[in-house]
Motif scaffolding. Structure first.
Motif, mmCIF file in Angstrom:
data_model
loop_
_atom_site.group_PDB
_atom_site.id
_atom_site.type_symbol
_atom_site.label_atom_id
_atom_site.label_comp_id
_atom_site.label_asym_id
_atom_site.label_seq_id
_atom_site.Cartn_x
_atom_site.Cartn_y
_atom_site.Cartn_z
ATOM 1 N N ILE A 71 53.259 34.833 43.287
ATOM 2 C CA ILE A 71 53.575 36.248 43.084
ATOM 3 C C ILE A 71 54.499 36.696 44.205
ATOM 4 O O ILE A 71 54.209 36.489 45.384
ATOM 5 N N TYR A 73 56.458 39.677 46.113
ATOM 6 C CA TYR A 73 56.609 41.113 46.320
ATOM 7 C C TYR A 73 58.028 41.372 46.799
ATOM 8 O O TYR A 73 58.471 40.767 47.772
ATOM 9 N N THR A 130 55.728 45.021 43.265
ATOM 10 C CA THR A 130 55.593 43.662 42.763
ATOM 11 C C THR A 130 56.854 43.216 42.014
ATOM 12 O O THR A 130 57.551 44.026 41.403
ATOM 13 N N ASP A 132 56.518 40.608 39.863
ATOM 14 C CA ASP A 132 55.913 39.724 38.877
ATOM 15 C C ASP A 132 55.434 40.567 37.697
ATOM 16 O O ASP A 132 54.705 41.533 37.863
ATOM 17 N N ASN A 135 51.550 40.611 37.209
ATOM 18 C CA ASN A 135 50.923 41.320 38.311
ATOM 19 C C ASN A 135 51.078 42.826 38.122
ATOM 20 O O ASN A 135 50.170 43.602 38.421
ATOM 21 N N THR B 79 42.207 37.117 33.179
ATOM 22 C CA THR B 79 42.408 38.396 33.866
ATOM 23 C C THR B 79 42.414 39.543 32.865
ATOM 24 O O THR B 79 41.772 40.570 33.081
#
Lengths: 502, 117
Positions: A71, A73, A130, A132, A135, B79
């Motif tokens: 991931i 940022y 983020t 991603d 995410n 998730t």
């Protein structure tokens, strides 16, 4: 060490602060923790903006898993700009919260309230930072779920139905988004936004990408309350606790709009969105209708919060008009209004919160003659209202000026008329409140009301002064928004070659 | 074109529209949550379908396996399931509170009670 990990700390701090608030189990202690965290986050976001001011993006690989696997940022100027808005509003609102929350929330629920506020803050900051796509969904749900719970804490029982309605529509929006991301993943095999963007060109003509684009934009449009998907917004704003309304109105829809800008320009690319999908043909009429309908409906509201909520629908319309103008000026206007609207609605809803604290109601008819008892609160409301209308020397003027410039550039005269007309309608609904508060006599049998305490007035006036400051000293916001818009157009224009659909 | 080969996607979109229809058309707040769950489950199936690799085995390292199904969508959906459970729990908690406050979970009856206020 700390300086290297600032992007992660920005999200991790409020995430850690949230359970701490719960464990402390005391309203005041939880408030102290939440306020401390919010101001630390503001300091971090200022530091991040300072680091990326030159235009180089900052990357942070979580757990040192390099993108596109881990991931990522990403703090570029656009993200840092929105982070600053969210963190600043969060810090001001949190400082304001103690007295207002003490009056509106049961003592036993106060630690929970601050827990939810910090979770919401963490989610909103996370969405912004983020890089991603999946995410983003998780953080979107963190902020949304805490928002639903926060709305339901309102004193009126209608807060419950408002929260339920918001939950249903918000979940549909988030699920639409995740369907779109799934379809993109099928085609590109990656979830990293920059990586998706670089792999999208060969498949840009396929129906799958078109469907993914539709799902993602509609999902985010639900979240940002684009007309006619705004039905959850008026009730949620009207019945939530005052602090929550101020925080949501100034941040939640803005962050969703940011996500939309991010997907349009950094993932799909402006060329794909506008030349191939012709999103502007859908966005512009809806944005214009939203600006008009929102303004007109606001005039006929009896509740102050509800009136401002409908005005928010109209303001979101302005931002979308800027987005749909498909030019650097238009995007600058949208970004400026995103910033300035956060300031004006924040100030207005905080002033309303002070009124609620002393009056216990938001009905406009109950405010007669209140300006004599609460001069500072009403003065804050008036300046916020002027900014909402777009009077020169307030922040609202700057963004409307750029919006009109952008629309004129394209030669869209009807939209110029619309922006001016809806601003005049804004005069009507702001004037209704001023007339009642300043020019009517307070009824003789009304209970005496004192001015709001300093702990409410200071944060409110901080935002009011920010409205004036950014209305006069425009270099900072206009310069930054302009540079961001130029960046986005530079990155988005050449990224996707235009292909004829098969 | 082998359109039957993509039958799982037909199932996904049938479920998706079913759930969506239930959310929109039903006035009962609990049934709306059920619809929302069907809607979200269809997305889980969408992700799991795309992870399937033909002739692939489970993504566990074995001596004789060379082709594996893609494990990433499974993890993503874990998730998403957690998020779905949280949403359902919160939604049902709100329904309980609404029932306490209004004495009903029918949307039109709730609407009628608030109208005069």
């Amino acid at each position: 060490m700390i300086a290297d990990n600032l992007p992660a700390l920005l999200v991790v701090l409020p995430l850690l602060g949230a359970p701490l608030c719960l464990l402390l189990n005391r309203g005041t202690a939880a408030w102290l923790v939440a306020t401390l965290v919010a101001w630390l986050v503001l300091a971090i976001s200022i530091a991040l903006l300072w680091q990326v001011r030159g235009g180089d993006a900052l990357h942070y690989a979580f757990g040192n898993w390099q993108p596109p696997w881990g991931i990522d940022y990403v703090v570029d100027r656009l993200a840092a700009y929105v982070l600053l808005i969210v963190a600043a509003i969060g810090a001001v609102v949190m400082a304001y919260a103690r007295r207002s929350v003490a009056a509106e929330i049961e003592p036993a629920q106060q630690p929970l309230f601050y827990t939810l506020m910090l979770l919401c803050l963490a989610g909103l900051l996370g969405i912004t930072i983020t890089g991603d796509a999946f995410n983003l969904f998780v953080l979107l749900e963190i902020s949304s779920l805490s928002t639903y719970a926060l709305v339901s804490l309102g004193r009126d029982r209608r807060a419950l139905t408002a929260a339920y309605q918001y939950l249903i529509m918000g979940t549909i929006g988030a699920t639409f988004y995740i369907i779109g991301v799934g379809l993109l993943y099928m085609l590109t095999g990656t979830l990293n936004m920059a990586d998706i963007a670089s792999r999208l060109a060969p498949v840009a003509g396929t129906n799958t990408v078109h469907t993914a684009f539709a799902f993602i934009t509609v999902g985010l449009a639900l979240k940002l309350a684009m007309f006619p998907l705004h039905l959850w917004l008026p009730n949620a704003y009207a019945f939530a606790p005052s602090v929550v309304t101020a925080f949501l109105a100034a941040t939640a829809t803005k962050v969703a709009l940011y996500a939309m800008i991010r997907f349009i320009y950094s993932v799909f690319g402006g060329a794909f969105t506008f030349s191939q999908m012709h999103a502007e043909l859908l966005v512009l009429p809806l944005a214009a209708a939203g600006a008009f309908v929102g303004s007109v409906v606001a005039v006929f509201q009896h509740g102050l919060k509800r009136m401002l909520a409908y005005s928010s629908v109209a303001q979101i319309g302005y931002m979308l008009i800027g987005l749909g103008a498909m030019s650097v000026t238009g995007l600058t206007a949208a970004l400026l209004h995103l910033f300035n609207h956060a300031l004006m609605k924040g100030a207005l809803f905080l002033a309303v919160g002070a009124l609620v604290l002393r009056m216990g109601t938001t009905r406009i008819s109950a405010l007669s003659g209140i300006a004599k008892q609460m001069p500072w609160t009403m003065a804050a409301f008036v300046i916020g209202g002027l900014s909402l209308i777009g009077v020169p020397a307030t922040a609202g003027f700057v963004s409307k000026w750029y919006l009109i410039l952008a629309v004129l550039e394209n030669g869209w005269w009807p939209l110029v008329v619309l922006v001016v007309l809806t601003s005049l309608i804004a005069v009507v609904y702001v004037w209704r409140v001023i007339e009642v508060a300043y020019f009517e006599e307070r009824p003789a049998d009304a209970p005496p009301v004192r001015e709001a305490p300093l702990s409410l007035l200071l944060p409110t006036w901080l935002l009011v002064l920010a409205n004036l400051y950014f209305g006069i000293e425009t270099g900072l916001t206009v310069g930054l928004a302009g540079e961001i818009a130029t960046d986005l157009f530079g990155a988005g224009s050449g990224a996707l070659p235009l292909e004829a659909a098969p | 074109m082998d359109w039957l080969g993509q039958y799982n996607y037909y199932v996904v979109f049938f479920l998706m529209m079913t759930g969506f229809y239930v959310v929109v058309a039903r006035g009962n707040l609990v049934k709306k949550i059920v619809g929302l769950n069907i809607f979200q489950s269809s997305v889980f199936l969408l992700y799991i379908s795309m992870a399937k690799v033909e002739h692939g085995t489970a993504p566990i390292v074995l001596a004789d396996g060379t082709v594996y199904s893609n494990p990433l969508p499974h993890v993503l959906i874990l998730t998403a399931i957690v998020v779905g459970v949280a949403t359902t729990a919160l939604g049902l908690a709100l329904v309980v509170r609404i029932k306490e406050a209004y004495g009903t979970v029918e949307e039109d009856e709730i609407h009628d009670q608030d109208e005069p206020a």
